[in-house]
Enzyme design. Structure first.
Site, short mmCIF file in Angstrom:
data_model
loop_
_atom_site.label_atom_id
_atom_site.label_comp_id
_atom_site.label_asym_id
_atom_site.label_seq_id
_atom_site.Cartn_x
_atom_site.Cartn_y
_atom_site.Cartn_z
N CYS A 83 0.85 -1.19 0.00
CA CYS A 83 0.00 0.00 0.00
C CYS A 83 0.88 1.24 0.00
O CYS A 83 2.11 1.15 0.13
CB CYS A 83 -0.95 0.02 1.21
SG CYS A 83 -0.13 0.10 2.82
N ALA A 84 0.28 2.40 -0.12
CA ALA A 84 1.04 3.64 -0.26
C ALA A 84 1.88 3.93 0.97
O ALA A 84 3.02 4.38 0.87
CB ALA A 84 0.10 4.80 -0.55
#
Length: 662
Positions: A178-179
């Site tokens: 994920c970011a």
């Protein structure tokens, strides 16, 4: 890590009547203090609250994991509470907007704790709580000993499943990323593992998180793999390893909802087969292909995720320089080279700090385009992508001493990043050399040809078109400098907000400052239009779920929003650039309109600012500050609400289209 080693019955509170997030945190922090876990309650609480501002610590199924890393913590510990009545969904921000928190784990982490250990504690707990049965048992536990016993239980089902899967022929691999690289990376991995166990399939998940690669996939695993799932919001590292393996590409949150369906898809109806060094647009032997629009959007988000640290670090250095200089009354001149020889060494330090911050900010576009291109075409695209970003930032004008050169800014960065990515990908897939000369392709042909194309494209297209556009906008400022105050305010506001610190912004600033110096027209619209866009877009990321009942920004943009909000008050407009890069057709017009509305409102109400001090410390110098504040409020609310409603409309439209197709 075994949670039972860092908790104690004295830190467990069951079925409490506490009715707010503040009350929960205060009670648990008091318990930490009583047990000697923290030696300063106020310092530790501030660390927890600061973490709360970064992103949600509520998740789903009623649980939350607030945490703080602080020098006030003497040893790692976790305090646990269950509530008689769940808190309202708005009382505790969660990844699921409908989540009502009733089970809370508060983590206390010493500042000296190594980063990997800290992330291990947090990720292990998040993964354990993916077990809905365990969460339900914890909610209904009646004694602290029961809680400790539940947390200490070994997952017998998982152990049995692992033993069984060794006998099963179907083996798949997965990468989750994920970011931010923390919670969702690990939760998606756990969801895939559960789904695979339910389907009788063996799986190994590589987590590419904030602490690097964990549980890496080995060459032996690749040999036996029947498929690979890329559950990522950014470009996964090392996709070339999976050449020839069927794959599915999806977002990191998807396994939390449809894990078993994804297992079926990768084994029976994959998106395609990984080809060579393709990064984000793998092609299947069946001809199925990820759309270029999806590839481009993922590449933009990848570039933004790598650009944000540069943006934040540079903004902090510039902000500290300005704040420090304000104590000496030098904020207007701290950037003057004369400050480098000042007798006061503190002023010299502040001067170089600001200059180094400005220098770091110039690398924003090279980093963005390098990793945007990397997302499309992997490692061979990094070097030419960096060169393209350097052109967009105007490095060629700096090195050639061309003071009149106008860089192409973020439009140039977007164009050149996409050009490099798709060009390198095309060449990599279509140029085939004898094995004796294969090393020439990544070392000579790909970088040599692509950098040459970038130079030619920038020389003949990007600088003339986007630089020309910027020059035309600059000329517009000069043309209308003698117009009425409303028209002139509108022009200055639009151009200041157009490229957020870029060449058009600077041109508008040069004209506005010149007119202010001659006492022709004050700087009111100029200074307002610097702070309104970053504050407005930052506010939008904080209130979207309260306005429309859900988040309308991706996770990485929500993180960027908090940074943008802070930098806005420091008069650093670049904090809003990630949003302009991700959605230029939405963000830029809204920024320009919001800045114009706010500026014109303030000017018509009688606000006047003659000094180039847009940051908060310059606000006391404003004449008729209430009118100035109203202008900020009007512009900020317009940008925040318009962004929310337009993005919400787009999301709903996509959802309706998807439903209709199904």
């Amino acid at each position: 890590m075994d949670m039972t080693l860092i908790t104690d019955p004295s830190l467990i509170f069951l079925h409490q009547d506490w009715q707010s997030k503040e009350e929960v945190l205060d009670h648990l922090i008091n318990a930490f203090a009583s047990e000697g876990v923290v030696n300063d309650k106020a310092v530790y609480k501030q660390a927890v609250l600061d973490r709360e501002k970064i992103s949600e610590t509520g998740f789903e199924n009623g649980f939350a994991i607030p945490h703080g890393k602080s020098v006030a913590v003497t040893k790692p510990a976790v305090a646990i509470v269950t509530l008689k009545k769940p808190l309202a969904s708005a009382a505790w921000a969660s990844t699921d907007p409908t989540n009502q928190v009733e089970l809370i784990f508060l983590l206390a982490i010493p500042e000296s704790q190594k980063g990997d250990a800290y992330l291990k504690i947090l990720s292990d707990l998040a993964v354990r709580l993916m077990d809905e049965k365990l969460v339900d048992q914890l909610k209904h536990a009646n004694t602290a000993d029961q809680v400790i016993q539940l947390l200490g239980k070994k997952n017998q089902e998982a152990t049995t499943t692992i033993k069984e899967t060794k006998k099963r022929p179907k083996q798949i691999l997965a990468i989750t990323a994920c970011a931010t690289g923390i919670a969702h990376t690990y939760m998606a991995a756990e969801a895939l593992q559960k789904a695979a166990a339910a389907k009788g399939v063996q799986i190994h998940v590589e987590k590419q998180g904030a602490n690097g690669i964990e549980d890496g996939i080995t060459p032996e695993m690749l040999k036996d793999a029947d498929g690979v799932i890329f559950a990522t919001d950014i470009a996964a590292k090392g996709k070339e390893r999976f050449k020839g393996i069927p794959f599915v590409q999806t977002k990191v949150a998807e396994p939390l909802k449809h894990g078993e369906a994804m297992i079926d898809q990768v084994l029976n109806h994959p998106d395609g087969v990984v080809q060579g060094e393709a990064a984000a647009s793998e092609v299947a032997t069946t001809g199925k292909k990820q759309s270029w629009q999806s590839t481009l959007m993922q590449s933009v988000m990848t570039g933004i995720s790598y650009m944000i640290p540069i943006l934040v670090a540079a903004g902090v250095m510039i902000g500290l320089s300005q704040i420090g200089a304000s104590f000496f009354g030098l904020n207007k001149v701290i950037g003057d080279p004369k400050m480098a020889t000042n007798a006061n060494q503190m002023i010299v330090l502040l001067y170089y700090m600001g200059q180094c911050g400005n220098m770091a900010m110039k690398f924003m576009y090279p980093i963005f385009t390098a990793f945007m291109a990397y997302s499309i075409a992997d490692r061979p695209a990094i070097a030419p992508g960096f060169v393209g970003g350097a052109f967009a930032a105007g490095f060629q004008f700096i090195l050639l001493g061309n003071a009149k050169g106008i860089p192409s800014g973020f439009f140039g960065a977007l164009f050149l990043g996409a050009l490099v990515g798709f060009l390198v990908k095309y060449m990599n897939e279509h140029i085939h050399l004898n094995k004796n000369f294969s090393a020439m392709k990544p070392m000579l042909i790909l970088p040599g040809v692509s950098i040459l194309v970038v130079f030619l494209a920038n020389f003949f297209i990007v600088d003339p078109v986007f630089g020309g556009l910027n020059a035309w906008l600059q000329q517009m400022v000069l043309t209308y400098k003698d117009s009425s105050e409303v028209l002139l305010s509108s022009i200055i506001a639009c151009l200041t907000a157009f490229d957020l610190g870029g060449p058009v912004n600077k041109a508008a600033g040069a004209v506005a400052i010149g007119m202010a110096a001659d006492k022709v027209f004050p700087l009111t619209p100029r200074v307002l239009s610097i702070v309104i866009p970053p504050i407005g877009i930052g506010l939008a990321t904080l209130i979207d779920k309260y306005v429309v009942g859900r988040h309308v920004f991706d996770e990485d943009l929500r993180v960027s929003g908090k940074t943008s909000l802070l930098l806005g008050f420091l008069a650093i407009g670049e904090g809003a650039i990630p949003f302009a890069l991700a959605n230029p057709l939405i963000t830029i017009p809204i920024n320009m309109l919001g800045a114009t509305l706010g500026s014109v409102t303030a000017v018509l109400l009688g606000a006047v600012q003659w000094y180039p001090l847009p940051a908060v410390w310059g606000w006391p110098l404003v004449q008729n500050f209430p009118a100035y504040a109203v202008g900020i409020l009007v512009g900020v609310l317009f940008i925040a609400l318009t962004n929310i409603f337009i993005r919400f409309h787009i999301i709903r439209k996509k959802e309706k289209t998807t439903t209709a197709v199904k």
